[in-house]
Design a protein around this motif. Structure first.
Motif, mmCIF file in Angstrom:
data_model
loop_
_atom_site.group_PDB
_atom_site.id
_atom_site.type_symbol
_atom_site.label_atom_id
_atom_site.label_comp_id
_atom_site.label_asym_id
_atom_site.label_seq_id
_atom_site.Cartn_x
_atom_site.Cartn_y
_atom_site.Cartn_z
ATOM 1 N N LYS A 2 0.830 -1.213 0.000
ATOM 2 C CA LYS A 2 0.000 0.000 0.000
ATOM 3 C C LYS A 2 0.860 1.257 0.000
ATOM 4 N N LYS A 3 1.914 1.191 0.809
ATOM 5 C CA LYS A 3 2.813 2.345 0.906
ATOM 6 C C LYS A 3 3.506 2.572 -0.421
ATOM 7 N N ALA A 4 3.926 1.481 -1.066
ATOM 8 C CA ALA A 4 4.598 1.582 -2.362
ATOM 9 C C ALA A 4 3.660 2.205 -3.387
ATOM 10 N N TRP A 5 2.396 1.756 -3.353
ATOM 11 C CA TRP A 5 1.416 2.326 -4.278
ATOM 12 C C TRP A 5 1.246 3.818 -4.034
ATOM 13 N N SER A 6 1.142 4.190 -2.784
ATOM 14 C CA SER A 6 0.933 5.616 -2.481
ATOM 15 C C SER A 6 2.131 6.452 -2.935
ATOM 16 N N ILE A 7 3.335 5.907 -2.757
ATOM 17 C CA ILE A 7 4.539 6.649 -3.179
ATOM 18 C C ILE A 7 4.553 6.797 -4.701
ATOM 19 N N VAL A 8 4.313 5.684 -5.397
ATOM 20 C CA VAL A 8 4.360 5.707 -6.872
ATOM 21 C C VAL A 8 3.277 6.625 -7.422
ATOM 22 N N LEU A 9 2.081 6.540 -6.845
ATOM 23 C CA LEU A 9 0.989 7.398 -7.331
ATOM 24 C C LEU A 9 1.285 8.873 -7.074
ATOM 25 N N THR A 10 1.910 9.146 -5.942
ATOM 26 C CA THR A 10 2.267 10.543 -5.660
ATOM 27 C C THR A 10 3.279 11.062 -6.672
ATOM 28 N N ILE A 11 4.308 10.237 -6.932
ATOM 29 C CA ILE A 11 5.331 10.642 -7.914
ATOM 30 C C ILE A 11 4.686 10.825 -9.287
ATOM 31 N N PHE B 296 2.682 -3.935 -12.843
ATOM 32 C CA PHE B 296 3.365 -5.198 -13.152
ATOM 33 C C PHE B 296 3.932 -5.831 -11.874
ATOM 34 N N ILE B 297 4.580 -5.001 -11.053
ATOM 35 C CA ILE B 297 5.162 -5.526 -9.799
ATOM 36 C C ILE B 297 4.062 -6.050 -8.875
ATOM 37 N N TRP B 298 2.962 -5.313 -8.813
ATOM 38 C CA TRP B 298 1.848 -5.731 -7.950
ATOM 39 C C TRP B 298 1.241 -7.052 -8.429
ATOM 40 N N LEU B 299 1.059 -7.163 -9.747
ATOM 41 C CA LEU B 299 0.485 -8.405 -10.289
ATOM 42 C C LEU B 299 1.419 -9.593 -10.058
ATOM 43 N N LEU B 300 2.694 -9.342 -10.248
ATOM 44 C CA LEU B 300 3.670 -10.447 -10.119
ATOM 45 C C LEU B 300 3.831 -10.876 -8.651
ATOM 46 N N GLY B 301 4.072 -9.897 -7.799
ATOM 47 C CA GLY B 301 4.346 -10.234 -6.392
ATOM 48 C C GLY B 301 3.099 -10.418 -5.557
ATOM 49 N N GLY B 302 2.122 -9.528 -5.756
ATOM 50 C CA GLY B 302 0.925 -9.561 -4.923
ATOM 51 C C GLY B 302 -0.095 -10.566 -5.389
ATOM 52 N N ALA B 303 -0.480 -10.486 -6.666
ATOM 53 C CA ALA B 303 -1.585 -11.320 -7.144
ATOM 54 C C ALA B 303 -1.149 -12.761 -7.382
ATOM 55 N N ILE B 304 -0.106 -12.949 -8.193
ATOM 56 C CA ILE B 304 0.319 -14.325 -8.509
ATOM 57 C C ILE B 304 0.913 -14.999 -7.262
ATOM 58 N N GLY B 305 1.807 -14.275 -6.604
ATOM 59 C CA GLY B 305 2.419 -14.831 -5.383
ATOM 60 C C GLY B 305 1.386 -15.103 -4.305
#
Lengths: 78, 326
Positions: A2-11, B296-305
């Motif tokens: 979630k934190k990674a998403w928030s950082i990426v979306l902010t950037i 892509f990272i979310w699908l690979l690590g979060g969804a598939i994993g």
């Protein structure tokens, strides 16, 4: 995650904001869209995009063929 | 340095109160009360603050004594000793008070006209020496009351004259009250030991048996689960792989086109307005590429994993049972 998403979306939001400001300022200071388009078309960017589109066409055709032939892939096993 | 000069009794006690929140409220109030008394007794507040160094240091000292008392409390269940152990931290506070009042640092008073520090002789203010003597006398009386008859009066007089004497004197004085406690313990022990031991012995085998459980597979269920779960997982993997690869391709295309656009824009456009529009479009494309990359990272690590992990954990939950070890 979630934190990674928030950082990426902010950037991404900041970058989009900068891009929008740049486009807005360009329009206000008298940018000509046709000139921009023709210049990019003549440059390497257009060539690169065309090549990528070619790859996309090839990949799409291969995927279509794979899906169409999928039931026949295991026919030899039985 | 400014913080040291600005800090005063109120700040010190407030800071210490915050740091001692781990203690029980009664104990905390007792400790803070002792520190408050310490400030009331001290003639020079700043000197005492310098001697105490910082609230954090005092909190650490108190915490050590308090925690040692707590540890023994948790292991020993004799009610008579609880109060003594709880008082450990108060003893530490009283010791700190005695040390702080006796060893307050000597501050040099330098006049504004003085050019060098070495011009004037170093003078110890009377108040500090008087306080130190008073503290020494207090310690001596405390030591006398603690260890009566062990220290000869001649030795006491000799030690009273020299300043480092209290440290030497404390060493023999402290263990003395401990001996009667040890001597008194055997009287209580026989009465309590038979009550404690039979209660703890029967529980041990039950505890061990409860802990030693083994996971055994339900073979039929496991085979059935594998037969169903593996094809389903593979199908799910393939289904998730398509958007994953698509997002990767989109990320690569967006980022590369954006970077190429930014690089070529600077050489291609003589007019700044056109350059700005091209740069803006490239930046927006770059942001899109960044989002695709994250997808892509979310699908690979979060969804598939996550899917694979979930299938495995579900299989463990359904197809295994806990059995007591033989």
């Amino acid at each position: 995650m979630k934190k990674a998403w928030s950082i990426v979306l902010t950037i991404a939001f900041i970058i989009v904001l900068l891009g929008a400001i740049a486009i807005g300022v360009g329009y206000l200071t008298g940018a000509d869209l046709e000139t921009v388009y023709t210049t990019l078309e003549d440059s390497q960017v257009a060539l690169y995009i065309n090549r990528l589109l070619g790859y996309w066409d090839v990949g799409y055709a291969y995927a279509q063929q794979f899906v169409a032939d999928f039931p026949n892939q295991f026919a030899g096993l039985f | 340095m400014q913080e040291v000069s600005v800090i005063n009794k109120q700040k010190f006690l407030a800071e210490l109160a915050k740091l001692l929140t781990f203690m029980y409220e009664d104990d905390r109030q007792r400790a803070l009360g002792a520190y408050n008394e310490m400030f009331d007794e001290a003639e020079d507040e700043q000197a005492l603050l310098l001697a105490l160094v910082s609230p954090l240091r005092q909190a650490v000292e108190v915490a050590r004594a308090y925690n040692s008392g707590k540890q023994t409390l948790s292991t020993e269940s004799r009610p008579g000793e609880n109060e003594d152990k709880n008082n450990n931290f108060m003893e530490t506070v009283y010791r700190i008070r005695a040390e702080a009042l006796s060893t307050q640092p000597v501050r040099e008073t330098v006049s504004k006209d003085q050019i060098s520090l070495f011009d004037a002789p170093l003078e110890i203010p009377k108040e500090y020496t008087e306080q130190a003597r008073a503290a020494e006398e207090e310690e001596e009386t405390a030591a006398e009351s603690g260890s009566e008859g062990e220290v000869p009066p001649e030795q006491e007089e000799a030690e009273g004259e020299s300043s480092p004497a209290p440290e030497v004197e404390e060493a023999p004085a402290e263990p003395v009250p401990a001996e009667p406690e040890e001597a008194a313990e055997p009287e209580e022990a026989p009465a309590e030991a038979p009550a404690a031991e039979p209660a703890s012995v029967p529980f041990e085998p039950e505890r061990i048996a409860a802990r030693e459980k083994v996971r055994k597979p339900r073979v039929f269920l496991l085979m059935l689960y594998i037969l169903i779960a593996v094809p389903l997982t593979l199908a799910g993997f393939v289904l998730l792989l398509v958007p994953t690869l698509l997002s990767l391709a989109a990320a690569i295309v967006c980022v590369s086109v954006a970077v190429l656009g930014i690089l070529s824009a600077f050489g291609s456009f003589p007019k700044i307005a056109n350059l700005l529009v091209a740069l803006g479009a490239a930046l927006i494309l770059l942001a899109a590429g960044l989002i695709f990359l994250m997808l892509f990272i979310w699908l690979l690590g979060g969804a598939i994993g996550g899917m694979i992990h979930g299938v495995i954990s579900l299989g463990k939950k359904w197809c295994y049972k806990e059995v007591a070890a033989e």
